[in-house]
Design an enzyme around this catalytic site. Structure first.
Site, mmCIF file in Angstrom:
data_model
loop_
_atom_site.group_PDB
_atom_site.id
_atom_site.type_symbol
_atom_site.label_atom_id
_atom_site.label_comp_id
_atom_site.label_asym_id
_atom_site.label_seq_id
_atom_site.Cartn_x
_atom_site.Cartn_y
_atom_site.Cartn_z
ATOM 1 N N ARG A 224 44.974 38.811 37.883
ATOM 2 C CA ARG A 224 43.612 39.179 37.479
ATOM 3 C C ARG A 224 43.335 40.669 37.592
ATOM 4 O O ARG A 224 42.237 41.123 37.280
ATOM 5 C CB ARG A 224 42.604 38.350 38.276
ATOM 6 C CG ARG A 224 42.723 36.868 37.903
ATOM 7 C CD ARG A 224 41.802 35.990 38.704
ATOM 8 N NE ARG A 224 40.404 36.228 38.384
ATOM 9 C CZ ARG A 224 39.403 35.639 39.012
ATOM 10 N NH1 ARG A 224 39.650 34.782 39.980
ATOM 11 N NH2 ARG A 224 38.159 35.891 38.675
ATOM 12 N N PRO B 64 44.604 40.455 50.207
ATOM 13 C CA PRO B 64 45.567 40.519 51.311
ATOM 14 C C PRO B 64 45.087 41.509 52.372
ATOM 15 O O PRO B 64 44.632 42.599 52.037
ATOM 16 C CB PRO B 64 46.857 41.032 50.660
ATOM 17 C CG PRO B 64 46.648 40.967 49.195
ATOM 18 C CD PRO B 64 45.189 40.881 48.932
ATOM 19 N N GLU B 65 45.176 41.112 53.629
ATOM 20 C CA GLU B 65 44.753 41.965 54.730
ATOM 21 C C GLU B 65 45.992 42.567 55.402
ATOM 22 O O GLU B 65 47.098 42.447 54.885
ATOM 23 C CB GLU B 65 43.891 41.148 55.707
ATOM 24 C CG GLU B 65 42.662 40.538 55.032
ATOM 25 C CD GLU B 65 41.786 39.702 55.962
ATOM 26 O OE1 GLU B 65 41.736 40.001 57.166
ATOM 27 O OE2 GLU B 65 41.160 38.744 55.488
#
Ligand SMILES: [Zn+2]
Length: 274
Positions: free
Chosen positions: A113, A2-3
């Protein structure tokens, strides 16, 4: 990962439910996300804390309490939610941190993950952390001249410099490619060779795209979800990211993909971007 727009969306979604609340208890299901803090240190530290402020720095969500700051980097498969119900089976299975609030809601950080990280920083740790990151591109003080100065300092590809968190905060693979396309700049061009007018255009386009992506609640190409668990919708507005071989929306030339800049594929129009 995510940016800026995705983490900003998450933060805006969870802020109203968290601000002013007290954390009554916390549980950590996995230690491998911790950085420079022990399980006991984090859990004892969180218990009884009041949340003063929830904000974003670069690609991280920051939950500022009356003592320390909890810094959460969601990672590619991470999400942050405040639940007013019991977690689902899937949410429980992938839970990393669960914090019970004094209104009985639950702050949940889950990460399939576990590429995400957690930091628990005192004032000095926060200062060191934040001062190692470049300016926020959407801050009022981030001017075209500031971006030009950043680009002038490096011979690396302009795309790499945009994504370097020490140079500029929050921009990653998606928004670097989109901004360079919108500004008509070849992503492999050495940063120091980007002329002042082109840097100004890049500044304008980068800010426009980041703001538009926040308005669309971010880009969901795979795992990213907002702070309410929904997908974002900026993926419908991407013009180059993952579009290798498709026609350029501006000139019709097939878009080029290159691995020459970094480990990932960069897509651009060799006709429109110079
Ligand atoms: Zn083109």
């Amino acid at each position: 990962m995510p940016e800026l727009p995705e983490v900003e969306t998450i933060v805006r979604d969870i802020r109203p439910a968290l601000t002013g609340r007290r954390i009554v208890s916390a549980r950590l299901e996995h230690d491998d996300v911790l950085r420079d803090v022990s399980r006991r240190g984090l859990l004892a530290g969180l218990r009884g804390r009041r949340v003063k402020r929830v904000f974003r720095r670069a690609k991280h969500a920051v939950i500022e309490t009356d003592t320390r700051r909890l810094v959460i980097q969601p990672g590619m498969t991470g999400s942050l939610l405040v639940l007013d119900r019991a977690p689902t089976r899937r949410e429980r299975d992938y839970a990393v941190l669960l914090a019970r609030l004094d209104d009985d809601r639950l702050l949940l950080f889950h990460d399939v993950r576990r590429f995400g990280t957690l930091l628990w920083l005192d004032a000095r740790g926060w200062e060191a952390y934040s001062s190692a990151i470049g300016p926020e591109p959407l801050d009022a003080g981030f001017t075209p001249a500031a971006l030009f100065a950043i680009l002038q300092r490096s011979r690396a590809a302009v795309k790499k410099v945009l994504m370097d968190q020490g140079a500029l905060a929050g921009v990653g693979n998606i928004y670097a490619q989109e901004a360079l396309f919108a500004a008509g700049i070849d992503p492999s061009k050495p940063a120091e060779q980007v002329a002042r007018p082109a840097a100004s255009k890049l500044h304008r386009q980068l800010r426009r795209i980041l703001a538009a992506a926040i308005a669309s609640e971010g880009t969901t190409v795979r795992d990213y979800r907002t702070g309410t668990g929904k997908p974002g919708s900026f993926q419908f507005e991407l013009l180059v990211y993952e579009r290798e071989g498709e026609p350029c929306v501006r000139c019709g030339t097939a878009l080029t993909g290159t691995h020459a800049i970094d480990a990932r594929i960069t897509v651009f129009c060799h006709h429109c971007q110079r």
